[in-house]
Motif scaffolding. Structure first.
Motif, short mmCIF file in Angstrom:
data_model
loop_
_atom_site.label_atom_id
_atom_site.label_comp_id
_atom_site.label_asym_id
_atom_site.label_seq_id
_atom_site.Cartn_x
_atom_site.Cartn_y
_atom_site.Cartn_z
N UNK A 14 51.90 -20.11 -62.43
CA UNK A 14 51.40 -18.74 -62.36
C UNK A 14 51.58 -18.08 -61.00
N UNK A 15 51.99 -18.83 -60.00
CA UNK A 15 52.17 -18.24 -58.67
C UNK A 15 53.25 -19.01 -57.92
N UNK A 16 54.06 -18.28 -57.16
CA UNK A 16 55.20 -18.86 -56.47
C UNK A 16 55.31 -18.26 -55.07
N UNK A 17 56.18 -18.86 -54.26
CA UNK A 17 56.40 -18.41 -52.89
C UNK A 17 57.69 -17.59 -52.85
N UNK A 18 57.66 -16.51 -52.08
CA UNK A 18 58.86 -15.69 -51.91
C UNK A 18 59.98 -16.52 -51.28
N UNK A 19 61.18 -16.32 -51.78
CA UNK A 19 62.34 -17.00 -51.22
C UNK A 19 62.49 -16.66 -49.73
N UNK A 20 62.24 -15.42 -49.39
CA UNK A 20 62.40 -15.00 -47.99
C UNK A 20 61.43 -15.74 -47.08
N UNK A 21 60.24 -16.03 -47.56
CA UNK A 21 59.29 -16.78 -46.73
C UNK A 21 59.78 -18.21 -46.55
N UNK A 22 60.24 -18.83 -47.62
CA UNK A 22 60.81 -20.18 -47.51
C UNK A 22 61.96 -20.19 -46.51
N UNK A 23 62.83 -19.19 -46.58
CA UNK A 23 64.00 -19.13 -45.70
C UNK A 23 63.63 -18.88 -44.25
N UNK A 24 62.41 -18.38 -44.01
CA UNK A 24 62.00 -18.08 -42.63
C UNK A 24 61.72 -19.34 -41.82
N UNK A 25 61.52 -20.47 -42.48
CA UNK A 25 61.21 -21.72 -41.78
C UNK A 25 62.46 -22.31 -41.14
N UNK A 26 62.29 -22.85 -39.95
CA UNK A 26 63.30 -23.72 -39.38
C UNK A 26 63.41 -24.96 -40.27
N UNK A 27 64.61 -25.37 -40.68
CA UNK A 27 64.73 -26.55 -41.54
C UNK A 27 64.06 -27.80 -40.96
N UNK A 28 63.90 -27.83 -39.64
CA UNK A 28 63.25 -28.99 -39.02
C UNK A 28 61.73 -28.92 -39.10
#
Length: 492
Positions: A304-318
């Motif tokens: 019922x709830x998810x995270x925006x792709x843009x927020x996920x992409x904002x993280x440094x992969x490390x």
């Protein structure tokens, strides 16, 4: 446990002019209560009771669905927060199940808690009991009243400030106070809490505040009040106490099997249980894959709830904290479900993993909802230090402690004050996502009008908050019930 009830009955009559008036019909108070130590303990337990309805969903959901990290599946009225289409009547949230997700539930839960706290503070001082334990009970009541007031004012702005129980109409029907006066009262309550509560130790019952927890709420209240010296001073008192520490692995903070150890950082939380009797939260079911397909998440989940792709992409992969999000999952058959198939509403759905409990029972899980964490205190100190004295070495030290734990390099020196504060707000976003904090960071800094229109996706391609959305409207039912209560100006 004795059932504590305070009943105020009103006899409603029409005058010859057909004007509805309220006349006191009778008042029943528990004069025979508060005589013993067990009475006092039961009364304090009742003050905690409204936390159950508060954190069923509304305590984190109403704000998180409004911000730029998390969005709900557009059904059953949850999208009204994302689209800012709610009204003062919270019309689409009037069903029983949806009401638990509404700011109206925040209002009702907090004022229920305040009323119960006010009775404890009035009656327990005269209770015949151990004086040390009585002092702690009063400290907890002061703390909880401060917490409920803080929750109300960050959601509604100017609010009704009640510091005495409703013994008659004059004390029951009260108008609003300014937010500045509310902050002053929270300070007063927390002064009392700090003086009466014990410092943290393993002997403190889980879910109960310590002296340092009261200091942490003091610091966060001061941050919202833009009282930088107080925010910094109270945060430093918490950090220098040595009573709490960051967990070495940030992922362990949200590991239900390690929640006892996690209390070294998770200073105060809404404590959930998967057993009966016990309290839980809808958040566990909302954030997992749809159709209870991901057994690693919980026994029953709804997607019922998810995270925006843009927020996920904002993280440094490390960044280790990105592992608290998922772009795929393993279903009950052991198959990997790709991101494009996670949700039927978008191919870009990202799962939030902070509220996983694979051993949950039905809708009940034991994973706790953090309310005050030590990492938050470090970031409060960083922001307050910079606002007070610029981007000093001290301010860098606070934020870099959090970044280092996340597996990132520390910020390099040389940032101006504004740029440093922006970095702290961004760090708060990465550290505290899904914990009901982000929307209030945007509203207290008055940046929501700039940030939210850019937080869109194929499910919500347009989002247009207005000035009035900085605070939720006071529920219309409350306005109608209280002739001294006025709606927030921007909602009139």
């Amino acid at each position: 446990m004795k059932n504590i009830q305070y009943l105020l009955f009103f006899f409603l009559v029409y005058t010859s002019c057909n004007k509805l008036e309220e006349t006191p019909y009778s008042s029943i108070f528990t004069d025979n209560f508060y005589k013993t130590a067990s009475d006092a303990e039961a009364a304090l337990t009742a003050v905690y009771g409204p936390m159950t309805s508060l954190y069923s969903t509304a305590g984190t959901g109403a704000s998180d669905f409004s911000a730029d990290q998390i969005y709900p599946r557009p059904v059953v009225g949850r999208d009204t927060y994302t689209l800012f289409s709610y009204d003062p009547n919270y019309t689409t949230q009037k069903s029983f199940s949806r009401q638990f997700e509404s700011p109206e539930q925040i209002w009702q839960s907090c004022y229920s808690g305040i009323e119960k706290a006010n009775w404890v503070l009035l009656r327990v001082p005269a209770t015949n009991m151990d004086t040390v334990r009585r002092s702690v009970i009063l400290g907890e009541a002061y703390y909880l009243r401060a917490f409920y007031l803080w929750t109300l004012t960050k959601n509604f702005g100017d609010i009704v400030l009640k510091t005495s129980p409703s013994t008659n109409i004059d004390t029951a029907i009260v108008g609003k106070s300014t937010q500045a006066d509310v902050f002053k009262q929270i300070y007063l309550d927390l002064d009392q809490a700090v003086s009466k509560l014990p410092s943290y130790s393993a002997n403190i019952q889980k879910g109960r505040p310590s002296k340092e927890v009261a200091m942490a709420l003091y610091a966060k209240t001061a941050l919202y009040a833009q009282d930088w010296p107080t925010a910094l001073n109270e945060a430093k008192l918490v950090l220098s106490s040595g009573k709490y520490s960051l967990m070495a692995n940030v992922l362990d903070v949200y590991n239900v099997a390690k929640e006892d150890a996690a209390r070294q950082e998770n200073m105060w939380a809404y404590e959930c249980e998967s057993t009966t009797p016990g309290y839980s939260t809808q958040m566990i079911g909302l954030y997992g894959p749809r159709n209870s397909d991901g057994p690693a998440y919980a026994a029953t989940t709804y997607g019922s709830a998810f995270v925006y792709q843009a927020f996920f992409d904002s993280f440094n992969p490390a960044d280790l904290r990105r592992k608290l999000l998922d772009t795929n999952y393993i279903n009950k058959l052991g198959q990997v479900v790709a991101q494009k198939d996670i949700t039927p509403i978008t191919k870009h759905g990202v799962l939030l993993k902070k509220y996983m409990d694979p051993n949950s029972v039905g809708n009940s899980g034991a994973i706790n909802i953090p309310i005050l964490r030590l990492a938050d205190v470090y970031l409060i100190a960083a922001e307050a230090a910079a606002q007070q004295s610029g981007a000093t070495a001290e301010a860098y030290g606070y934020i870099n402690t959090v970044r280092t734990r996340a597996g990132l390099q520390g910020l390099t020196t040389g940032l101006g004050t504004a740029a440093f504060v922006d970095s702290v707000l961004q760090e708060r976003s990465w550290e505290l996502f899904g914990e009901g904090d982000r929307w209030y960071d945007l509203t207290r800094t008055n940046t929501y009008l700039q940030v939210i229109p850019g937080a869109v996706n194929d499910v919500y391609p347009t989002r247009a908050p207005q000035k009035k959305h900085r605070y939720f409207p006071i529920p219309l039912d409350e306005i109608n019930a209280n002739p001294k209560l006025e709606q927030n100006p921007d909602w009139k």
